[in-house]
Design a protein around this motif. Structure first.
Motif, PDB file in Angstrom:
ATOM      1  N   ILE A   1     -10.164   6.317   2.934  1.00 45.37           N
ATOM      2  CA  ILE A   1     -10.724   5.726   1.784  1.00 45.37           C
ATOM      3  C   ILE A   1     -12.150   5.012   2.182  1.00 45.37           C
ATOM      4  O   ILE A   1     -12.226   4.386   2.860  1.00 45.37           O
ATOM      5  CB  ILE A   1      -9.791   4.674   1.343  1.00 45.37           C
ATOM      6  CG1 ILE A   1      -8.485   5.294   0.955  1.00 45.37           C
ATOM      7  CG2 ILE A   1     -10.593   4.149  -0.194  1.00 45.37           C
ATOM      8  CD1 ILE A   1      -7.427   4.253   0.409  1.00 45.37           C
TER       9      ILE A   1
ATOM     10  N   THR B   1       0.973  -1.405   0.035  1.00 44.91           N
ATOM     11  CA  THR B   1      -0.019   0.022   0.120  1.00 44.91           C
ATOM     12  C   THR B   1       1.040   1.292  -0.066  1.00 44.91           C
ATOM     13  O   THR B   1       2.057   1.000  -0.100  1.00 44.91           O
ATOM     14  CB  THR B   1      -0.860  -0.037   1.219  1.00 44.91           C
ATOM     15  OG1 THR B   1      -0.056  -0.060   2.487  1.00 44.91           O
ATOM     16  CG2 THR B   1      -1.742  -1.031   1.256  1.00 44.91           C
TER      17      THR B   1
ATOM     18  N   ALA C   1      -6.882   4.638   6.469  1.00 42.32           N
ATOM     19  CA  ALA C   1      -6.030   4.044   5.384  1.00 42.32           C
ATOM     20  C   ALA C   1      -5.147   3.077   6.099  1.00 42.32           C
ATOM     21  O   ALA C   1      -4.077   3.094   6.739  1.00 42.32           O
ATOM     22  CB  ALA C   1      -5.174   5.016   4.630  1.00 42.32           C
TER      23      ALA C   1
ATOM     24  N   ARG D   1       0.023   7.403   2.596  1.00 42.87           N
ATOM     25  CA  ARG D   1      -1.252   7.936   2.437  1.00 42.87           C
ATOM     26  C   ARG D   1      -1.974   8.205   3.689  1.00 42.87           C
ATOM     27  O   ARG D   1      -1.937   7.163   4.521  1.00 42.87           O
ATOM     28  CB  ARG D   1      -1.902   7.000   1.541  1.00 42.87           C
ATOM     29  CG  ARG D   1      -3.443   7.350   1.464  1.00 42.87           C
ATOM     30  CD  ARG D   1      -4.287   6.343   0.622  1.00 42.87           C
ATOM     31  NE  ARG D   1      -5.476   6.681   0.253  1.00 42.87           N
ATOM     32  CZ  ARG D   1      -5.739   7.394  -0.856  1.00 42.87           C
ATOM     33  NH1 ARG D   1      -4.978   7.721  -1.818  1.00 42.87           N
ATOM     34  NH2 ARG D   1      -7.009   7.697  -1.128  1.00 42.87           N
TER      35      ARG D   1
END
Length: 425
Positions: free
Chosen positions: A300, A292, A305, A296
């Motif tokens: 989401i 991933t 995240a 981030r």
């Protein structure tokens, strides 16, 4: 004597070949996903844009200074690079391609054609600019390491040429040259050297051989001998085959779906299998990894995240270069490490345990690679080279995938695609 010819701001200069209106104007080139700055013209550097800077941070500068932005166009850059390397053979028969914009030339046979090495370097620069419209810098010296030093110094010279062909010129150049900027000196080695008071290339050149062998092993000793003018790194006109081939592209957006990730894996594995066959090698193992985006932070779909990464290496029962066989094992590895509930940013694949294409060793339970599949893969390469990528492709490659990056400022491939050739009215 060796010459190192280096394309100045190569990616940005490539775009100016077909955009003469951009001469003297700031240009930046972005990374694969338009996320970071990977190349800058001199004008963009003067404005304070840094290498690797996040693209959105340049918004204010772009609006104030009319900076032209391009997405990376590697097919275009690769073709211009091939033309550059071909032109360099006009000046010397032995040319080592060091990178996409750098090449070493062996100059022994050409000392009598020009009045001096300075004239030779100047002629290379002028003719490459005239023939290809790419500015280059030229560094000339008795060894490849000193040619690297000369090339760095050439960037500060008005005519972009620097020649180090006398002991006095070499000493003068090395006295002010930082040791960390030397070719082959990494961050850790530079720190060790600075801790004992070695801060310049001249100081490193004068150290005791036994001491440098203990601190920087035999590679450090070769570097010191090269600084003394004794060639230890010979020209590699025919570089050896790679020991591994890998790729780790990012997606256009995060993906939670296994089928789309598998599609991306298949596409990029097909590309590196072509490289495997091009260097006439077979692959004995394939490594797949998935991760991933660790940076981030935004949620989401209302969910925080979550982070995950994993890898697996699958050993093949026999070395092969067949895309069909390698994909089968790579897909099994991907399924083993994939976990539902995560939004993935990258999938990577690496081919290792490479052996020559004529290597054959039957196992206890297997007879060796299927020669028919290897011949089929080579036939696919020929078709795709003639008619374009993915004219023939694996069934697991989706026809209209959603995962690829969509660069916003991608230029035409002027020199490699018929439909992109400039039309003159």
């Amino acid at each position: 004597m060796y010459a190192l010819v280096d394309g100045k701001n190569f990616y940005a200069s490539c775009h100016r070949i077909f955009r003469r209106d951009l001469e003297g104007k700031p240009i930046i080139v972005l990374s694969n996903r338009d996320g970071n700055v990977v190349a800058r013209s001199d004008e963009a550097k003067a404005l304070g844009i840094k290498m690797g800077q996040v693209f959105f941070e340049t918004k204010e500068l772009r609006e104030q200074n009319e900076i032209t932005v391009f997405s990376s166009n590697y097919e275009f850059y690769g073709d211009i690079s091939a033309k550059l390397m071909s032109l360099l053979t006009q000046f010397a028969p032995d040319v080592e391609v060091y990178s996409i914009d750098e090449a070493f030339l062996q100059l022994e046979e050409y000392t009598g054609i020009y009045p001096s090495y300075q004239d030779l370097g100047r002629d290379i620069r002028i003719k490459i600019k005239q023939w290809l419209h790419i500015p280059v810098g030229v560094g000339i010296a008795p060894t490849k390491t000193l040619a690297k030093v000369a090339n760095k110094l050439a960037k500060k010279s008005p005519d972009l040429v620097c020649v180090l062909n006398t002991p006095e010129a070499i000493t003068e150049a090395l006295e002010d040259f930082p040791v960390e900027d030397l070719w082959g000196v990494g961050r850790q080695s530079a720190a060790k050297l600075r801790n004992v008071g070695i801060k310049t290339a001249a100081q490193l050149r004068d150290v005791n051989d036994d001491w440098i062998r203990q601190v920087m092993t035999v590679n450090g000793l070769r570097l010191v001998h090269e600084l003394r003018g004794r060639p230890c790194k010979l020209l590699e006109v025919n570089p050896p085959p790679r020991k591994s081939i890998c790729t780790e592209p990012g997606f256009g957006h995060v993906i939670p779906d296994l089928s789309q990730i598998n599609d991306a894996l298949t596409v990029h594995l097909s590309r590196i299998c072509e490289k495997l066959r091009r260097q006439e090698s077979l692959c004995g193992a394939v490594t797949v990894w998935l991760r991933t985006n660790p940076h981030r932070k935004t949620p989401i779909n209302g969910q925080p995240a979550k982070q995950y990464s994993n890898s697996v290496t699958v050993r093949l029962p026999h070395p092969t270069s067949s895309t069909l066989e390698i994909i089968k094992y790579a897909e099994s590895g991907l399924k083993a490490i994939f976990k539902f509930g995560y939004h993935y940013a990258r999938v990577g694949v690496m081919l290792t345990d490479l052996v020559p294409a004529d290597y054959r060793q039957a196992g206890v339970f297997t007879q060796g690679p299927d020669e028919r599949l290897i011949r089929l893969s080579r036939a696919m390469d020929k078709v795709n080279k003639r008619y374009g990528h993915d004219t023939l492709r694996m069934a697991s490659q989706l026809y209209n995938p959603e995962w690829p990056m969509k660069p916003q400022w991608l230029t035409p491939r002027y020199t490699t695609q018929w439909e992109d050739i400039l039309e003159v009215s």
